[in-house]
Motif scaffolding. Structure first.
Motif, PDB file in Angstrom:
ATOM      1  N   SER A  92       9.922  45.847 -28.372  1.00  0.00           N
ATOM      2  CA  SER A  92       9.341  45.153 -29.490  1.00  0.00           C
ATOM      3  C   SER A  92       8.631  46.547 -29.729  1.00  0.00           C
ATOM      4  O   SER A  92       8.408  46.255 -31.533  1.00  0.00           O
ATOM      5  CB  SER A  92       7.941  43.994 -28.946  1.00  0.00           C
ATOM      6  OG  SER A  92       7.092  44.832 -27.557  1.00  0.00           O
ATOM      7  N   THR A  93       8.193  47.243 -29.226  1.00  0.00           N
ATOM      8  CA  THR A  93       6.732  48.137 -29.881  1.00  0.00           C
ATOM      9  C   THR A  93       8.164  49.422 -29.830  1.00  0.00           C
ATOM     10  O   THR A  93       7.053  50.248 -30.696  1.00  0.00           O
ATOM     11  CB  THR A  93       5.973  48.425 -29.176  1.00  0.00           C
ATOM     12  OG1 THR A  93       5.597  48.638 -27.830  1.00  0.00           O
ATOM     13  CG2 THR A  93       5.637  47.239 -29.354  1.00  0.00           C
ATOM     14  N   TYR A  94       8.631  50.290 -29.289  1.00  0.00           N
ATOM     15  CA  TYR A  94       8.867  51.761 -29.122  1.00  0.00           C
ATOM     16  C   TYR A  94       9.354  52.152 -30.861  1.00  0.00           C
ATOM     17  O   TYR A  94       8.566  52.918 -31.123  1.00  0.00           O
ATOM     18  CB  TYR A  94       9.706  51.905 -28.439  1.00  0.00           C
ATOM     19  CG  TYR A  94      10.423  53.344 -28.206  1.00  0.00           C
ATOM     20  CD1 TYR A  94       9.660  53.821 -27.212  1.00  0.00           C
ATOM     21  CD2 TYR A  94      11.464  53.424 -28.466  1.00  0.00           C
ATOM     22  CE1 TYR A  94       9.456  55.672 -26.826  1.00  0.00           C
ATOM     23  CE2 TYR A  94      12.148  55.097 -28.411  1.00  0.00           C
ATOM     24  CZ  TYR A  94      11.703  55.600 -28.252  1.00  0.00           C
ATOM     25  OH  TYR A  94      11.718  56.766 -27.683  1.00  0.00           O
ATOM     26  N   LEU A  95      10.458  51.364 -31.480  1.00  0.00           N
ATOM     27  CA  LEU A  95      10.505  52.140 -32.657  1.00  0.00           C
ATOM     28  C   LEU A  95       9.802  52.775 -33.904  1.00  0.00           C
ATOM     29  O   LEU A  95       9.416  53.525 -33.784  1.00  0.00           O
ATOM     30  CB  LEU A  95      11.590  51.199 -33.016  1.00  0.00           C
ATOM     31  CG  LEU A  95      13.002  50.899 -32.550  1.00  0.00           C
ATOM     32  CD1 LEU A  95      13.875  49.751 -33.077  1.00  0.00           C
ATOM     33  CD2 LEU A  95      14.064  52.045 -32.293  1.00  0.00           C
ATOM     34  N   GLN A  96       8.786  51.463 -33.064  1.00  0.00           N
ATOM     35  CA  GLN A  96       7.442  52.162 -34.435  1.00  0.00           C
ATOM     36  C   GLN A  96       6.674  53.148 -33.590  1.00  0.00           C
ATOM     37  O   GLN A  96       6.140  54.175 -34.317  1.00  0.00           O
ATOM     38  CB  GLN A  96       6.646  50.462 -34.509  1.00  0.00           C
ATOM     39  CG  GLN A  96       5.288  51.238 -36.076  1.00  0.00           C
ATOM     40  CD  GLN A  96       5.875  51.289 -36.860  1.00  0.00           C
ATOM     41  OE1 GLN A  96       7.133  51.008 -37.260  1.00  0.00           O
ATOM     42  NE2 GLN A  96       5.726  52.602 -37.474  1.00  0.00           N
ATOM     43  N   GLU A  97       6.011  53.228 -32.165  1.00  0.00           N
ATOM     44  CA  GLU A  97       5.390  54.476 -31.920  1.00  0.00           C
ATOM     45  C   GLU A  97       6.837  55.089 -31.891  1.00  0.00           C
ATOM     46  O   GLU A  97       5.866  56.650 -32.307  1.00  0.00           O
ATOM     47  CB  GLU A  97       5.632  53.254 -30.688  1.00  0.00           C
ATOM     48  CG  GLU A  97       5.039  52.382 -30.106  1.00  0.00           C
ATOM     49  CD  GLU A  97       4.307  52.382 -28.702  1.00  0.00           C
ATOM     50  OE1 GLU A  97       5.288  52.742 -27.527  1.00  0.00           O
ATOM     51  OE2 GLU A  97       3.823  51.321 -28.231  1.00  0.00           O
ATOM     52  N   TYR A  98       7.851  55.285 -31.576  1.00  0.00           N
ATOM     53  CA  TYR A  98       8.522  56.800 -32.269  1.00  0.00           C
ATOM     54  C   TYR A  98       8.715  56.902 -33.438  1.00  0.00           C
ATOM     55  O   TYR A  98       8.614  58.114 -33.530  1.00  0.00           O
ATOM     56  CB  TYR A  98       9.558  56.589 -31.416  1.00  0.00           C
ATOM     57  CG  TYR A  98      10.569  57.596 -31.765  1.00  0.00           C
ATOM     58  CD1 TYR A  98      10.696  58.688 -30.779  1.00  0.00           C
ATOM     59  CD2 TYR A  98      11.465  58.040 -32.958  1.00  0.00           C
ATOM     60  CE1 TYR A  98      11.551  59.826 -30.430  1.00  0.00           C
ATOM     61  CE2 TYR A  98      12.057  59.190 -32.684  1.00  0.00           C
ATOM     62  CZ  TYR A  98      12.200  60.207 -31.895  1.00  0.00           C
ATOM     63  OH  TYR A  98      12.884  61.379 -31.946  1.00  0.00           O
ATOM     64  N   HIS A  99       8.312  56.356 -34.214  1.00  0.00           N
ATOM     65  CA  HIS A  99       8.095  56.751 -35.816  1.00  0.00           C
ATOM     66  C   HIS A  99       7.133  56.910 -36.120  1.00  0.00           C
ATOM     67  O   HIS A  99       6.913  58.279 -37.131  1.00  0.00           O
ATOM     68  CB  HIS A  99       8.741  55.157 -36.774  1.00  0.00           C
ATOM     69  CG  HIS A  99       8.490  55.657 -38.087  1.00  0.00           C
ATOM     70  ND1 HIS A  99       7.904  55.605 -39.097  1.00  0.00           N
ATOM     71  CD2 HIS A  99       9.993  56.393 -38.923  1.00  0.00           C
ATOM     72  CE1 HIS A  99       7.832  56.228 -40.435  1.00  0.00           C
ATOM     73  NE2 HIS A  99       8.992  56.480 -40.109  1.00  0.00           N
ATOM     74  N   ASP A 100       5.929  56.788 -35.746  1.00  0.00           N
ATOM     75  CA  ASP A 100       4.575  56.946 -35.507  1.00  0.00           C
ATOM     76  C   ASP A 100       4.367  58.542 -35.128  1.00  0.00           C
ATOM     77  O   ASP A 100       4.046  59.112 -35.438  1.00  0.00           O
ATOM     78  CB  ASP A 100       3.623  55.919 -35.353  1.00  0.00           C
ATOM     79  CG  ASP A 100       3.355  55.219 -35.816  1.00  0.00           C
ATOM     80  OD1 ASP A 100       4.011  54.787 -37.144  1.00  0.00           O
ATOM     81  OD2 ASP A 100       3.447  53.440 -35.630  1.00  0.00           O
TER      82      ASP A 100
END
Length: 490
Positions: free
Chosen positions: A228-236
């Motif tokens: 649920s959160t990995y893609l945004q965390e990696y982008h940041d």
């Protein structure tokens, strides 16, 4: 230089590659991934390019014919300028490629890079590993020397054990029931066209997904993967603490790939090409064929396994191992990536590596399952020939002189590659025995050109005595039925 610019603009207007290339070169990657731990994928791609280039050059000379393959390789080794170096670069490049791909897979596993959203990247990587091993095996067959001939015989024997389709699979691989000219054509097609084509497609897909999903970040303890959160965390992470792939990460890839190519060249110069050894001759069986380095562990395992477990292991173990690798990212797609908090993963990797090293070492002196010194062992047991007729005795002499016991056991003495012959007369009729000796079949070579008709007759008569006392020999039911129809009724 305006004409160069105009030419470039003209081409770019039509192919429009500038933007995709810029995006790929300048895409941000986490600063921690621009390290020496992330260079193995690029090195594997570089070695694949080396294999393609050297393979094309070798194909200009190599003749995939049973009568010409060995001669063409010998010509490359001794007559064509630097032909030996070209063969050595191709052979050692294959070994280095297998090693680098294995190390890359181990690193990806240890760093948890198979987890969400890179499940399909891992799956494609598994297929790349299998295709790389397939390239290594088919390349060994194309040497078509004694080791290649007998190694292919073992491979055909393994394929023949597959339930239901074993026989058809052997015919598909060999181009018939025996190893012949059609066999080399099949393996040449696999090695030069089919497997490289699949490899290149998989590499392109693998690189595309790496570019789109990003290079796996450094596995920090406590940094947990959640869908649920990995893609945004990696982008940041990539944009706040990231660097462009070119030049910050690329220069390490270039240096390491150059070092690998230099190591391949050094090995090629120092150790030279692989074979070919003696020309393939199925009647010369005083040999101890062994596979190339990365298949030695399997050679040792099969040598140590009891005969009753050999077939189950061959048919079940590879399927189970591949299924585990393919299922891994879907079963363990979330959670910790750091090896510091994944002791089971570390222990698994250590056990596999140690087991592989031990079995590879054992294979350097483990005897092949056929006892290749059986010809120098005890003679044919006396109880088998004490009441034999002269022609049957002559057949026993042929049986011993032609070293049939290197592959077949009688009375518990002899090789294990072929079936024991203590009861062969109850399984095969005289006509079937003649056909088997002359034409071969399965993984048994044809001996029609190496035995005279009187020797075949004597050998078959001797084999016809190999049955338990009081048990009738095998008969052709069709001929028996025809004889009963033809005979007058009483």
């Amino acid at each position: 230089m305006s004409w160069l610019r105009k030419t470039y603009d003209w081409i770019e207007q039509r192919v429009q590659l500038e933007e995709p290339v810029k995006d790929a070169a300048l895409h941000p990657v986490p600063r921690s991934t621009a390290s020496w731990w992330y260079v193995f994928g690029s090195a594997a791609t570089t070695l694949l390019i080396l294999q393609v280039v050297t393979g094309i050059l070798l194909a200009l000379v190599y003749v995939p014919s049973a009568s010409e393959a060995w001669k063409s390789l010998d010509e490359l080794n001794h007559q064509i300028y630097l032909g030996w170096f070209l063969r050595a670069m191709h052979g050692w490049g294959s070994n280095f490629m297998v090693a680098v791909v294995l190390i890359h897979m181990a690193q990806v596993f240890l760093f948890g890079a198979y987890k969400f959203p890179r499940e399909l990247t891992w799956v494609v990587g598994v297929f790349l590993l299998l295709m790389t091993l397939g390239m290594a095996f088919t390349g060994q067959v194309l040497r078509f020397d004694q080791d290649a001939y007998w190694g292919l015989g073992i491979g055909a024997s393994i394929a023949s054990r597959v339930p239901l389709i074993g026989g058809a699979l052997v015919n598909l691989l060999l181009g018939g029931p025996i190893i012949a000219g059609a066999t080399l054509s099949r393996f040449f097609t696999l090695h030069v066209f089919v497997i490289p084509g699949i490899l290149l497609l998989c590499v392109a897909l693998h690189i595309w997904m790496v570019l789109k999903l990003g290079i796996n970040e450094w596995p920090m303890p406590g940094r947990v993967v959640r869908r649920s959160t990995y893609l945004q965390e990696y982008h940041d992470l990539a944009h706040k603490d990231g660097v462009p792939f070119v030049p910050d990460a690329l220069w390490k890839d270039l240096i390491f790939s150059s070092a690998i190519l230099a190591a391949v060249a050094v090995c090629a110069i120092v150790f030279g090409p692989y074979g070919p050894t003696g020309q393939p001759d199925p009647t010369i069986i005083q040999t101890v064929p062994k596979p190339d380095f990365f298949f030695l562990w399997l050679y040792a395992v099969l040598s140590y396994l009891p005969p009753s477990l050999e077939t189950p292991f061959i048919l079940i173990a590879p399927v189970v191992a591949i299924c585990i690798l393919l299922a891994l990212p879907f079963v363990a797609g979330e959670g910790e990536k750091s090896w510091h908090r994944r002791p089971v993963a570390v222990l698994t990797l250590v056990i596999v590596a140690v087991a592989w090293a031990i079995f590879t070492h054992l294979a350097t002196f483990t005897p092949w399952s056929p006892e290749m010194d059986a010809w120098s062992g005890d003679p044919v047991p006396e109880k088998i020939i004490h009441s034999a007729a002269p022609l049957e005795l002559q057949g026993a002499v042929v049986f011993q002189a032609k070293q049939c016991r290197n592959c077949h056991a009688i009375g518990g003495m002899g090789g294990l590659r072929g079936p024991a012959l203590d009861t062969v007369a109850t399984r095969l009729t005289e006509d079937q025995l003649i056909r088997q000796v002359i034409q071969g079949g399965g993984n048994m070579p044809a001996y029609g050109k190496n035995l005279s008709p009187p020797e075949v007759t004597a050998l078959v008569r001797f084999l016809g005595t190999l049955k338990p006392a009081g048990q009738l020999p095998a008969i052709d039911a069709t001929q028996k039925q025809q004889a009963e129809i033809a005979s007058p009724k009483q």
